[in-house]
Design an enzyme around this catalytic site. Structure first.
Site, PDB file in Angstrom:
ATOM      1  N   ASP A 402     -21.487 -12.005 -19.699  1.00 35.50           N
ATOM      2  CA  ASP A 402     -20.102 -12.083 -20.110  1.00 35.50           C
ATOM      3  C   ASP A 402     -20.113 -12.354 -21.612  1.00 35.50           C
ATOM      4  OD1 ASP A 402     -17.344 -12.510 -19.928  1.00 35.50           O
ATOM      5  OD2 ASP A 402     -17.704 -14.673 -19.917  1.00 35.50           O
ATOM      6  N   LYS A 581       3.534 -13.571 -27.875  1.00 33.18           N
ATOM      7  CA  LYS A 581       2.243 -13.311 -28.505  1.00 33.18           C
ATOM      8  C   LYS A 581       1.330 -12.641 -27.486  1.00 33.18           C
ATOM      9  CE  LYS A 581      -0.560 -17.424 -27.698  1.00 33.18           C
ATOM     10  NZ  LYS A 581       0.124 -18.510 -27.047  1.00 33.18           N
ATOM     11  N   ARG A 809     -13.172  -4.321 -21.838  1.00 28.86           N
ATOM     12  CA  ARG A 809     -11.927  -4.178 -21.085  1.00 28.86           C
ATOM     13  C   ARG A 809     -12.190  -4.090 -19.596  1.00 28.86           C
ATOM     14  NH1 ARG A 809      -8.087  -5.650 -24.567  1.00 28.86           N
ATOM     15  NH2 ARG A 809      -7.710  -4.192 -26.240  1.00 28.86           N
ATOM     16  N   ASP A 840     -16.056 -14.113 -13.929  1.00 25.20           N
ATOM     17  CA  ASP A 840     -17.436 -13.655 -13.797  1.00 25.20           C
ATOM     18  C   ASP A 840     -17.977 -13.900 -12.392  1.00 25.20           C
ATOM     19  OD1 ASP A 840     -17.481 -13.095 -16.565  1.00 25.20           O
ATOM     20  OD2 ASP A 840     -17.764 -15.229 -16.938  1.00 25.20           O
TER      21      ASP A 840
END
Lengths: 1148, 372
Positions: A402, A581, A809, A840
């Site tokens: 990761d 945001k 992505r 993960d």
């Protein structure tokens, strides 16, 4: 277990209802309706497996489901039933031992579980009944009870929060025992409830229990005097989960919605699927070979026995018993076959399983004990969740890592921002008065600045648009428990000592993501301080040290699909503002296009520098707009079904047509030694794939920073961007690109020599591959089946020829998909996944070895991993040193075990040819039993725990050494054959050496003769000594334990033999060994033959060791570093020379 | 053991660690810092032997140089042992025992005797050991080996009356317990052998044979015991038992000497130690050297007087009588000497070979290593 299954079964018809109705406080609602108490399970938690009654049968059944145990049980039963050469004790005793030890261990564990269950179930909780507070046992809580929980207590079941002692109707919990996250989470009471719960009359409708911790939908109907009930939506923020702890709140009241085995905690309590290591598969394959040898030996002997008997009919001196005469010939043959099986069954020893288990269990302690894995920051070392995979750590070929939190620290630092296209970079950070936090006109320090208004708007946006909470300072909570405060301080994530003024120093921020804290702190640096949220009012201290107050209307939560979040606030002046945001890709389409270009430039530049970027936008909402949005949101939140989708739709509708104000750049620093670790791992022949949910640019820059991509790496990109180039349909373009890359990376690449495959020395032909989630799903699920398989193959081949692969992505499931794809590709490479976050988990579970990083994103990954380490850099030692050593140890252990039992049993087999195939054992029963248990088991166990054929420093320094053991190198068939041949050779030497000696059995100087037991004892003595000395020859690392155990077992053997032969044992039927050993030692010839045979057996071994000349240079270095074990790791040599020399080593 | 020590030390860390953590972290609950001990860090001081040509070569030479002389010594010793063997089975027509072997019957009351003449070429100087040898006799057959009752042989009265099941089918005869029971005892070798020296002037001199000292001391004195108290009448003790079916005499009549009678009869004990291989020899008698002047067995003609009781032709067995002197290594067996010489010379040759290889290629290796 069973109970849960039953619940599921019964849940069948309940499930159709989709929801359950709960009567709060068991009051019929509305009052006039008949109240039927619904049936739910009680709050008893049962995690134990056994009860006193079913323990024995159930445990035995489970144990004998293991193939090995079952096999030994069969052997034992055969020995009991059939007249066999060895007594049932010889195999019954070890089996009994193994079974008992396992049963005791499992029983103890279950007793602990019982104890824990009892503790939980008998815990006294306060329940409000008719306005009175009643103490009762936790197990007695029923759905609908109103439960009172005090600070620091654990919630006894899943509760809907009704009342909190805090004014704002919130409470704080930690869910450390559920998902390991130790930060405080805020939960909210159901809005507008009666203050006295006694008069509350309400029902709750909610979904059936489901294991997802973060999902809950429900609805509460509150019946007041009026007939029309009020409806409140319930979400996960109202639900307090069993197992979580109440913090920072004096007490709360809640109504139980899920109890006992239906709580989310209980539903999540599931064993992980068992992972099996490659070594175990090898063991099983070898076992089959030995089983075959065993059966064929037995067959050969049975056949020859009957051939022999046809010639040597019953002799006068050795008549058959009456029973033997009467048995059916074929039955006799069959029992003879079984007898031979029993006689030779020691070739597959029970003790190997025990030793392997012990080795794994004890060996894994070395990982937890390793102080190099200790991280002073979190005060923790490595964690081993399973010891079954120790050796797999030495076999890894693919690493899936990761990015955030694993390669990078997930420690966010606000670096710069861009407002209206102008860049604002905070000074070096050394002086906080630098930059523009000085009250007047700081802006002018950098030539071009955006207007002051925009600037302040941007900073306000940063201060408002988040879900950060301010942790209360110590002073305010002085009355509270002292110790508790201390803890508070420690886990203050956002506690920032450097930048805050003294009065603010006690302020800390709590947030679910570190980005938010970084942003809030960034804003603080520029003069806008977020003071906190008080009853829906957000307070900001602005540059002029005035406090601004905004009413928080709605929070439009972040989710990974939208990739943005917003807040709606009402300013004092009554303006309604929406601040949003999010990731650039998700903000740009939602804003007016004119500002985009200027800011896009900055964002992309920041992204290539490896920063995480966020764009900030805002929007004025008119009263009508707000009213509509408000109504939509409320409606969507009340929906019981598809709430998520409905909410999403509303969010998307609201977050449009915004005005972009600016962007922020937050740096996520690389983990310590990330680059060195990656280099070492690649040097060890492992391929590193980065799988991240992050943007391609950010991920790419991280890859460059980690050295996964190098200057000369040619990047092959397969992303939406490249797919949309050229203007053709994506599908076609995908096809072309795949073919093109395949040609480049696979076909044109020079054929790599075997043995140095996966080497990274082929300079100039270094490829890196980049793919994003969207393209990957196109590759994996192409429209037509043949295409899809072809693409998959092309994709895999390209990836396998690239030095590193970056997948960005990625959705969590896609990560697992990739792991699975590689795992099942040709050659079944061993994969390792490493990650720190909940996203993960899927890939950690999927890979052969899953490693969790004890990072900041909770403990989900750690809980689901096989091994957990505090930092990425520890991976290097875990694989290169621990993994390598464990593999070598266990591989040697396995080979040695098979070898030593082969040369143990072979003389026994050969003896059959000299005793008329009568199943006469060569060795005494005591020797047969003790051989594997006492005489030869300890040295190999010590070896398999302590061996360092190459010492740890050298292993770490020369990562290429890892390649020597790649692909299960030490358990290949060739080596297995070598060991088998060695075993056969030794067996032959032992047997025939003594056979020739016994051609004249008068071996004593007084002319007396030796019998068959002396024969067996001499063979056995040679055997024990040879096998032990063979191990001694293989031992490269002699600690005092090795010395003690090796010489100790030999001494024990001698001592035991004297002892065993020194007494007439009253419980023995035959005093076979009476003084046999002592007499043997009184014979010079026996001594001479023992010495001769041991030497002769070991001679080829010594010769081979010398001729093989193993790893000359390393051996030498080992010597030098062995002298000074405390010497620090020598500095890395220049890259080029290292690769060259190491390469040449492997070739030699 | 290791797990528990882990726990102990863990507790120790907790104590020492919390102090340090309180200073740094300000109240972490429990420090799990692993203890820095050599064992836990896998840094135990260790001897790391490396087998290289350099270390092994001397070993090869030493082994070679040690083994060859030992082997030669053994070989010479073995060769110096005088051994004489005579087969008296009586298979051939010409054999003096042919008639005995032909007319064998278990029921015959009159023993069949035959004398086998032989000639010793050399005088036997020291003590001479007389063995009988049997071939193709599977004393190591499983059914045979276990067919005994050691507890009975150890003098246990209960076992005497009630022999173990293992003795089947030789446990009882005519409803009386057999003493000693079992197939081994039942098939005890019962030929009697006498040695007669024929003087050069024709007189026959019987060679005195010693029947004691042929069994292991521990067997005779501990493992085998007569039932009943010391020095009681064996006939009384064995009353109620019967002799093994193939025996001609009961067990208490094996010898006139009370110290060599019953279960502690040495011939019996020797027989009860089952042989390892189907061709074996067992010590029968010892011929003690009487004087320093005369050899124990002078050169010349002898006859072996055999009372032929033991049938072996039914299973194609052979019977031999062996006369042998004994050295410190036991009886004559050239195997050890040859083995030692060959292993020694192989070692030596390998040493030389390795030396050559080392000399030729070792330099190159060294050079390669230096270049690194």
């Amino acid at each position: 277990m069973l109970r849960r299954r039953l619940n599921r079964l019964f849940g069948g018809d309940e499930g159709r209802v989709h929801s359950r109705t709960i009567y709060v406080g068991h009051k019929s609602c509305p009052p006039n309706e008949a109240y039927i108490p619904p049936k739910f399970c009680d709050n008893r938690i049962v995690s134990s497996k056994y009860t006193v009654w079913n323990f024995l049968p159930k445990n035995l059944f489970e144990q004998f489901r293991r193939i090995a145990n079952f096999y030994f049980l069969i052997i034992f039963l055969v020995q009991v039933i059939v007249d066999t050469p060895t007594s049932p004790v010889t195999s019954g005793l070890p089996l009994f031992f193994v079974i008992t030890v396992t049963a005791v261990k499992q029983g103890y564990e279950d007793w602990l579980r019982h104890k824990a269950d009892r503790e939980v179930n008998e815990y006294r909780v306060s329940v409000l009944e008719d306005g009175r507070r009643i103490r009762k046992m936790s197990a007695k809580i029923k759905v609908g009870d109103i439960v009172e929980v005090e600070e620091d207590e654990t919630f006894p079941c899943d509760l809907i929060l009704l009342q909190s002692s805090r004014d704002d109707g919130t409470c704080f919990v930690t869910t450390a025992s559920l998902d390991g996250e130790s930060n405080h989470k805020t939960h909210y009471t159901v809005a507008d409830l009666e203050s006295d719960l006694q008069y509350l009359s309400a029902t709750i409708e909610c979904e059936q229990p489901q294991p997802d911790l973060y999902k809950f939908v429900g609805r509460m109907h509150i019946y007041r005097n009026s007939q029309e009930p009020d409806v409140r939506s319930l979400g996960p923020e109202n639900l307090l989960l069993k197992g979580a702890n109440l913090k920072n709140t004096q007490k709360i009241c809640g109504v139980a919605v899920y109890t006992g085995m239906e709580t989310k905690m209980a539903l999540n309590y599931q064993g992980k699927s068992q992972k099996r290591s490659a070594v175990e598969k090898s063991i099983n394959a070898f076992l089959l070979v030995y089983l075959f040898i065993l059966v064929s030996k037995a067959l050969v002997c049975t056949t020859l026995k009957y051939v022999w008997q046809s010639k040597h009919d019953e002799t006068w001196y050795n008549e058959k018993t009456q029973k033997e005469k009467e048995t059916n010939q074929y039955l006799k043959m069959f029992t003879d076959f079984l007898s031979f099986m029993v006689l030779f069954n020691f070739i597959i020893p029970v003790s190997m399983y025990v030793t392997v288990e012990m080795q794994k269990f004890l060996g894994s302690f070395f990982i937890t004990w390793d102080k190099d894995f200790f991280d002073p920051e979190i005060q923790e070392g490595a964690l081993v969740n399973t010891s079954d995979l120790n050796e797999e750590l030495g076999q890894v070929e693919y690493i899936f890592t990761d990015k955030t939190g694993t390669l990078t620290q997930n420690n966010m630092e606000f670096i710069e921002c861009c407002i209206d296209g102008f860049q604002y970079k905070h000074g070096d950070g050394s002086s906080e008065l630098d930059g523009f936090c000085v009250t007047d006109g700081p802006v002018n320090k950098i030539q071009q600045k955006a207007g002051r208004e925009r600037e302040e708007l941007f900073l306000r946006a940063l201060c408002l648009c988040h879900t950060v909470q301010v942790k209360e300072s110590t002073k305010q909570r002085q009355d509270q428990n002292d110790q508790f405060d201390q803890i508070d301080q420690v886990d203050g994530l956002g506690l920032d000592h450097g930048f805050l003024d003294p009065p603010q120093k006690e302020m800390g921020f709590i947030a679910s993501s570190p980005d938010e804290i970084a942003l809030v702190k960034g804003a603080m640096r520029y003069g806008f301080t977020f003071l906190g949220l008080e009853s829906k009012n957000m307070k900001i201290l602005n540059r002029n040290k005035d406090v601004e107050t905004y009413e928080l209307l709605h929070v439009l939560n972040f989710d990974p699909v939208r990739r943005r979040m917003s807040v709606m606030v009402r300013s004092k002046t009554g303006d309604i503002l929406l601040f949003c945001k999010g990731a650039d890709s998700s903000i740009f389409p939602q804003v007016r296009q004119e500002e985009v270009e200027r800011i896009r430039m900055h964002v992309e530049r920041n992204a290539t520098e490896g920063y995480r970027t966020l764009c900030v936008a805002y929007k004025h909402l008119s009263a009508q707009e707000y009213a509509r949005a408000d109504a939509d949101l409320r409606e969507a939140r009340l929906a019981l079904q598809d709430r998520e989708e409905k909410l999403m739709a509303v969010y998307n509708r609201v977050e449009t047509d915004m005005i972009l104000i600016g962007a922020t750049a937050v740096e996520d620093q690389l983990q310590d030694e990330a680059a060195q670790t990656m280099e070492a791992l690649q040097g060890a022949g492992m391929k590193v794939w980065v799988l991240t949910g992050d943007k391609m640019e950010t991920a790419k820059s991280t890859c460059y920073a980690c050295g996964l991509f190098k200057k000369n790496t040619e990047l092959l990109e397969l992303t939406l961007r490249t797919l949309e180039d050229g203007g053709r349909s994506r599908e076609e373009r995908l096809h072309d690109l795949l073919l093109e890359y395949h040609k480049k990376a696979v076909q044109d690449a020079p054929p790599v020599k075997l043995g140095i495959t996966r080497s990274w020395s082929v300079a100039g032909h270094d490829y890196g591959f980049i793919i994003d989630g969207a393209s990957l799903s196109m590759v994996l699920s192409s429209s037509s089946e043949p295409n899809s398989r072809r693409y998959k193959n092309l994709f895999l081949q390209i990836c396998q020829n690239c030095t590193s692969v970056l997948c960005c992505r990625m959705a969590p499931l896609q990560k697992a998909q990739i792991v699975k794809l590689v795992k099942n590709s040709k050659g079944n490479p061993i994969t390792l996944s490493i990650g720190d976050g909940a996203n993960d988990v899927s890939m950690i579970l999927e890979a052969h070895v899953g490693i969790g990083i004890k990072g900041k994103e909770g403990r989900q990954a750690v809980k689901n991993s096989d091994y957990a380490i505090p930092k990425l850099k520890h991976l290097k030692k875990l694989l290169l040193a621990h993994g390598h050593l464990y593999y070598v140890r266990i591989a040697h252990l396995v080979q040695y075990f098979f070898y030593k039992n082969l040369c143990f049993i072979l003389p026994q087999f050969l003896y059959q040819f000299f005793c008329g195939y009568s199943q006469q054992p060569l060795y005494d029963a005591a020797y047969l039993t003790m051989y594997n248990i006492c005489f030869t088991s300890m040295p190999i166990l010590a070896y398999s725990l302590l061996e360092q054929h190459i010492c740890i420093e050298v292993l770490l320094e020369h990562s290429t050494l890892y390649r020597d053991i790649a692909k299960n190198a030490m358990l290949r068939w060739k080596l297995f054959l070598y060991w088998t041949a060695l075993g056969i050779f030794h067996g032959l030497v032992f047997f025939f050496g003594v056979r020739f000696l016994f051609s004249n059995p008068a071996l004593q100087d007084n002319g007396q003769v030796f019998g068959n037991w002396s024969y067996g004892t001499i063979v056995f003595t040679v055997l024990v000594f040879t096998v032990t000395l063979k191990l001694a020859l293989d031992t490269r690392h002699w600690t005092w334990i090795n010395h003690f155990v090796i010489w100790g077992s030999l001494a024990f053997y001698v001592f035991f033999s004297f002892f065993w032969g020194g007494i007439i044992w009253p419980f023995l039927k035959h005093q076979r060994l009476y003084f046999v050993f002592a007499n043997m030692l009184s014979s010079v010839s026996a001594w001479l033959v023992i010495i001769l045979l041991i030497l002769l057996s070991l001679l080829p071994e010594i010769l081979l060791v010398v001729l093989r000349k193993p790893r000359g240079p390393h051996a030498r270095q080992k010597k030098s570093s062995a002298g000074d074990p405390q010497s620090p790791q020598s500095p890395a040599r220049p890259l080029l020379t290292r690769t060259f020399s190491d390469e040449s080593n492997t070739v030699i | 053991m290791m797990a528990s020590s882990y726990k102990d030390e863990d507790g120790h860390i907790t104590v020492s660690g919390s102090g340090a953590a309180a200073g740094g972290g300000g109240g972490s609950l429990r420090s799990k810092k692993p203890e820095n001990t050599a064992f836990k860090q896998q840094r135990l001081p260790a001897w790391q032997p490396i087998l290289t040509a350099g270390t092994v070569l001397p070993a090869f030479f030493i082994i070679g140089l040690m083994f060859i002389p030992i082997g030669i010594g053994l070989y010479v010793t073995s060769n110096n042992i005088k051994e004489f063997e005579v087969d008296y089975t009586g298979v051939e027509m010409s054999s003096p025992c042919f008639t005995c072997s032909q007319n064998f019957s278990w029921n015959s009351t009159k023993p069949c005797t035959c004398s086998v003449p032989f000639h010793l070429d050399q005088p036997y100087e020291s003590n001479v050991f007389m063995y009988y040898g049997l071939s193709n006799f599977y004393q190591n057959h499983r059914r045979y080996v276990k067919s005994r009752d050691d507890s009975q042989l150890n003098g246990n009265e209960e076992s005497l009356r009630k022999p173990s099941k293992e003795c089947e089918p030789y446990a009882k005869s005519n409803n009386k317990p057999i003493a000693p029971c079992g197939a081994i005892a039942n098939s005890m070798f019962n030929d009697s052998l006498e040695l007669i020296y024929i003087d050069p002037n024709g007189t026959k001199v019987q060679i005195p044979l010693t029947a004691t000292g042929i069994a292991w001391w521990t067997d005779k004195h501990v493992k085998f015991r007569n039932p009943g108290a010391e020095n009681t009448n064996l006939t009384v003790v064995f009353q109620g038992t019967t002799r093994p079916v193939n025996w001609r005499r009961p067990v208490f009549q094996l010898d006139s000497d009370p110290d060599n009678n019953g279960f502690i009869n040495e011939d019996f004990i020797v027989w009860m130690r089952t042989a390892a291989l189907p061709t074996f020899r067992k010590l029968y008698r010892i011929i003690q050297r009487r004087s320093n002047v005369h050899p124990t067995l002078p050169r010349g003609n002898y006859t072996l007087e055999v009372v032929y009781n033991y049938p072996v032709r039914s299973f194609e067995g052979r019977k031999r009588m062996i006369l042998s002197t004994i050295s410190w290594m036991g009886g004559k067996n050239p195997f050890l000497g040859i083995a030692y010489v060959s292993v020694g010379s192989v070692c030596f040759l390998l040493g030389v070979l390795l030396l050559i290889i080392h000399h030729k290629y070792g330099n190159r290796n060294n050079a390669a290593e230096i270049s690194h």
